[in-house]
Scaffold this active site. Structure first.
Site, PDB file in Angstrom:
ATOM      1  N   HIS A 199      54.279 -54.473 -44.129  1.00  0.00           N
ATOM      2  CA  HIS A 199      54.928 -54.911 -45.371  1.00  0.00           C
ATOM      3  C   HIS A 199      54.086 -55.963 -46.100  1.00  0.00           C
ATOM      4  O   HIS A 199      54.110 -56.035 -47.329  1.00  0.00           O
ATOM      5  CB  HIS A 199      56.299 -55.513 -45.073  1.00  0.00           C
ATOM      6  CG  HIS A 199      57.371 -54.518 -44.785  1.00  0.00           C
ATOM      7  ND1 HIS A 199      58.152 -53.945 -45.771  1.00  0.00           N
ATOM      8  CD2 HIS A 199      57.817 -53.996 -43.606  1.00  0.00           C
ATOM      9  CE1 HIS A 199      59.036 -53.129 -45.218  1.00  0.00           C
ATOM     10  NE2 HIS A 199      58.848 -53.141 -43.904  1.00  0.00           N
ATOM     11  N   ASP A 219      61.233 -50.616 -47.058  1.00  0.00           N
ATOM     12  CA  ASP A 219      62.386 -50.124 -46.301  1.00  0.00           C
ATOM     13  C   ASP A 219      63.397 -49.626 -47.321  1.00  0.00           C
ATOM     14  O   ASP A 219      63.770 -50.365 -48.245  1.00  0.00           O
ATOM     15  CB  ASP A 219      63.007 -51.250 -45.474  1.00  0.00           C
ATOM     16  CG  ASP A 219      62.052 -51.785 -44.413  1.00  0.00           C
ATOM     17  OD1 ASP A 219      61.220 -51.003 -43.917  1.00  0.00           O
ATOM     18  OD2 ASP A 219      62.156 -52.974 -44.077  1.00  0.00           O
ATOM     19  N   GLU A 231      61.619 -46.021 -37.176  1.00  0.00           N
ATOM     20  CA  GLU A 231      62.571 -46.569 -38.148  1.00  0.00           C
ATOM     21  C   GLU A 231      62.759 -45.577 -39.300  1.00  0.00           C
ATOM     22  O   GLU A 231      61.835 -45.367 -40.090  1.00  0.00           O
ATOM     23  CB  GLU A 231      62.070 -47.908 -38.710  1.00  0.00           C
ATOM     24  CG  GLU A 231      61.914 -48.998 -37.660  1.00  0.00           C
ATOM     25  CD  GLU A 231      61.343 -50.292 -38.214  1.00  0.00           C
ATOM     26  OE1 GLU A 231      61.373 -51.299 -37.476  1.00  0.00           O
ATOM     27  OE2 GLU A 231      60.866 -50.309 -39.370  1.00  0.00           O
ATOM     28  N   HIS A 283      61.662 -46.867 -42.906  1.00  0.00           N
ATOM     29  CA  HIS A 283      60.367 -47.533 -43.105  1.00  0.00           C
ATOM     30  C   HIS A 283      59.301 -46.527 -43.551  1.00  0.00           C
ATOM     31  O   HIS A 283      58.989 -45.585 -42.831  1.00  0.00           O
ATOM     32  CB  HIS A 283      59.977 -48.196 -41.781  1.00  0.00           C
ATOM     33  CG  HIS A 283      58.670 -48.925 -41.778  1.00  0.00           C
ATOM     34  ND1 HIS A 283      58.584 -50.277 -41.522  1.00  0.00           N
ATOM     35  CD2 HIS A 283      57.394 -48.507 -41.949  1.00  0.00           C
ATOM     36  CE1 HIS A 283      57.307 -50.655 -41.554  1.00  0.00           C
ATOM     37  NE2 HIS A 283      56.572 -49.583 -41.807  1.00  0.00           N
TER      38      HIS A 283
END
Length: 269
Positions: A151, A158, A240, A243
């Site tokens: 990130h 996300d 995830e 993500h």
């Protein structure tokens, strides 16, 4: 005219000297916050229709507090990533859905905050919601927390899907009862998104995008998100479902630390 006592005069002179040094000394001035490179933009300047529900400027997240570096609830991304999200959004809107982002660019100071929280084994205020089945000592080993995050490079976000028209999300009420992030959608923290099988930031194997226990509508929703983003160059992190990283990254090896604030990208279009 009354003469000032020498001791008082000395104190006044010393105070004046100190004031002058404080005003003139460059080291005494506040260090200006770093700004984002020109390749970064506010997502809203590229696509104002993408819903933003930024979680880390507020206390409803796994650290139970506003996270360092999030000065405003704002999605900042590299321009190519923002433009690719815009392309995906256009196609999804035609199907009756909108993208919704929870987090985008994340400054290094925020990642450092996560690391400090993970090392504080006495702080388990959010365990009942975000990691009910994971021992906090395992968060690093199991890959839920790391000292560097994609990130911070600016091309990772996300996000989820919302069926239109979007309903409002009830705000978090401090002190409310925490429900496991993998509970049935009607029971867990309310979110106006589609049912993905778990909530956002669920530290559990059920959050793995292709977990075989995720079936039916939940599987369809995960696949819809992945297909829409994959067609525009995004790659999912298998652990995830929320993500995604736009490839190729503009800054594959740089971890930025400018704050999440409008002034960081002021004038960038």
């Amino acid at each position: 005219m009354t003469r000032m006592p020498s001791a008082v005069r000395a104190l006044v002179t010393a105070a004046a000297t100190l004031l002058a040094v404080t005003v003139l000394s460059p080291t005494a001035r506040a260090t200006p916050e770093p700004k984002a490179p020109r390749e970064f933009v506010a997502l809203s300047s590229v696509d104002p229709t993408i819903i933003q529900e930024m979680r880390y400027p507020y206390e409803h997240n796994f650290v139970a507090a506003p996270v360092d570096g999030y000065q405003q609830p704002l999605c900042i991304l590299t321009k190519p990533a923002a433009q690719a999200l815009h392309r995906a959004q256009i196609k999804l809107l035609r199907k009756g859905y909108s993208l919704k982002v929870y987090d985008c660019y994340r400054p290094q100071r925020a990642v450092d905050h996560f690391v400090r929280w993970a090392k504080d084994l006495d702080d388990e205020k959010t365990k009942a919601e975000f990691y009910p089945q994971v021992d906090k000592t395992r968060l690093f080993a199991d890959g839920y927390i790391a000292e560097k995050s994609g990130h911070s490079r600016g091309s990772t976000m996300d996000l989820t899907l919302v069926r239109l028209p979007a309903l409002p999300t009830r705000p978090y009420r401090p002190g409310q009862k925490l429900v496991p992030c993998y509970a049935p959608k009607a029971e867990r923290f309310p979110d106006n998104s589609v049912d993905m099988g778990t909530g956002f930031d669920c530290f559990d194997t059920l959050a793995h995008t292709d977990d075989p226990r995720i079936t039916g509508v939940q599987r369809t929703n995960r696949d819809l998100l992945r297909d829409a983003l994959g067609a525009e160059g995004f790659v999912n992190l298998p652990e995830e479902w929320w993500h995604y990283t736009f490839k190729p990254e503009l800054f594959p090896d740089t971890y930025f630390n400018f704050p999440v604030a409008r002034r960081s990208v002021a004038g960038h279009h």
